[in-house]
Design an enzyme around this catalytic site. Structure first.
Site, PDB file in Angstrom:
ATOM      1  N   HIS A  58      -3.889  15.949 -11.308  1.00 30.96           N
ATOM      2  CA  HIS A  58      -3.413  14.915 -12.240  1.00 30.96           C
ATOM      3  C   HIS A  58      -1.891  14.723 -12.078  1.00 30.96           C
ATOM      4  CE1 HIS A  58      -3.484  12.807 -16.255  1.00 30.96           C
ATOM      5  NE2 HIS A  58      -2.207  13.158 -16.187  1.00 30.96           N
ATOM      6  N   GLU A  59      -1.146  15.816 -12.124  1.00 30.19           N
ATOM      7  CA  GLU A  59       0.318  15.724 -12.006  1.00 30.19           C
ATOM      8  C   GLU A  59       0.727  15.266 -10.601  1.00 30.19           C
ATOM      9  OE1 GLU A  59       2.152  15.739 -14.616  1.00 30.19           O
ATOM     10  OE2 GLU A  59       0.542  16.467 -15.900  1.00 30.19           O
ATOM     11  N   HIS A  62       0.606  11.504 -10.509  1.00 33.70           N
ATOM     12  CA  HIS A  62       1.814  10.858 -11.053  1.00 33.70           C
ATOM     13  C   HIS A  62       2.951  10.912 -10.025  1.00 33.70           C
ATOM     14  CE1 HIS A  62       0.425  10.368 -15.146  1.00 33.70           C
ATOM     15  NE2 HIS A  62       0.309  11.654 -15.383  1.00 33.70           N
ATOM     16  N   ASP A 134      -1.158   9.145 -21.406  1.00 33.92           N
ATOM     17  CA  ASP A 134      -0.699   8.239 -20.339  1.00 33.92           C
ATOM     18  C   ASP A 134      -1.255   6.841 -20.570  1.00 33.92           C
ATOM     19  OD1 ASP A 134       0.423  10.417 -19.032  1.00 33.92           O
ATOM     20  OD2 ASP A 134      -1.365  10.773 -17.816  1.00 33.92           O
TER      21      ASP A 134
HETATM   22 ZN    ZN Z   1      -0.487  12.491 -17.148  1.00 33.27          ZN
END
Ligand code: ZN
Length: 243
Positions: A58-59, A62, A134
């Protein structure tokens, strides 16, 4: 502001004192900054390996979106050490203080916000609640682009919805709807269009760079935090030696 800086220096001094140091170094400042900005680390929090892996991808999502789109704020750090309420964080630091934001910059920010969710979709074929905040922020940005900043070609440079502020409370208390039901439907369509177009863009971007995404996520899983230089190297295709 001055008080924030004083607080930061104070935190750094405490960290240095805890290590019996006579001087504060950059590492202390870095740790103090993270604590002040993102909350204290929660190293004792128990997280399953599966959840850690999901957070890492997930990170990394980004981070990679921010690296691949030109003109976005540089990534300062990405981490999967839980802090405050977050399981992981991607931290961008703007190069300069901005007071106005161009439309493209806002669209790019929406794309970066969606990068976490899209990485989950692509790698795990499933989605989690981890992207809730988010998605909320991306939707809010898109709505403001349409209703506050007049950035929708279809709806034109108009304000939709008047805020009624109560001065002594210093915050919004009511949102007046000053448009028709038909316009409300159009606004919803436009907001949805902005978010989904960015979602498609991010899907294409990450799908085309899946190998880099994996390299970033797996290294993050191993190291828990990555700084600017390490991220640069991994995106360039180099692997960094393990500790
Ligand atoms: Zn996030």
């Amino acid at each position: 502001c001055g008080a924030d800086l004083a607080n930061l220096v104070n935190e750094a001094a405490l960290l240095a004192a805890r290590e019996d140091r006579e001087k504060i170094n950059m590492r202390h400042f870095e740790q103090a900054k993270d604590k002040v900005l993102m909350g204290a680390e929660r190293k004792s929090m128990i997280i399953s390996q599966e959840e850690k892996k999901l957070t890492a991808y997930h990170e990394a999502g980004h981070t990679l979106v921010a690296k691949l789109i030109p003109g976005t704020d540089p990534i300062h750090k990405v981490t999967i050490i839980p802090r405050g309420m977050a399981l992981g964080l991607t931290q961008q630091l703007p190069l300069d203080e901005k007071h106005t934001y161009p439309k493209a910059y806002l669209n790019n920010n929406i794309a970066i916000l969606l990068g976490g969710r899209v990485a989950e979709e692509l790698v795990f074929n499933d989605v989690t609640t981890g992207a809730g905040n988010d998605i909320e922020r991306a939707t809010e940005l898109a709505r403001k682009m349409v209703c506050v900043w007049g950035m929708s070609d279809r709806l034109g440079p108009l304000t939709y919805g008047k805020k009624e502020e109560q001065i002594f409370l210093g915050r919004e208390i009511a949102q007046h709807r000053d448009f028709s039901e038909a316009t409300a439907v159009e606004i919803d369509d436009e907001v949805k269009k902005i978010v989904s177009e960015n979602h498609d863009r991010v899907r294409q971007l990450l799908a085309a760079n899946l190998e880099t995404l994996t390299r970033l996520a797996e290294t993050l899983l191993e190291r828990e935090s990555l700084g600017t230089d390490e991220i640069e190297a991994l995106v360039r295709g180099e692997s960094i030696e393990s500790q």
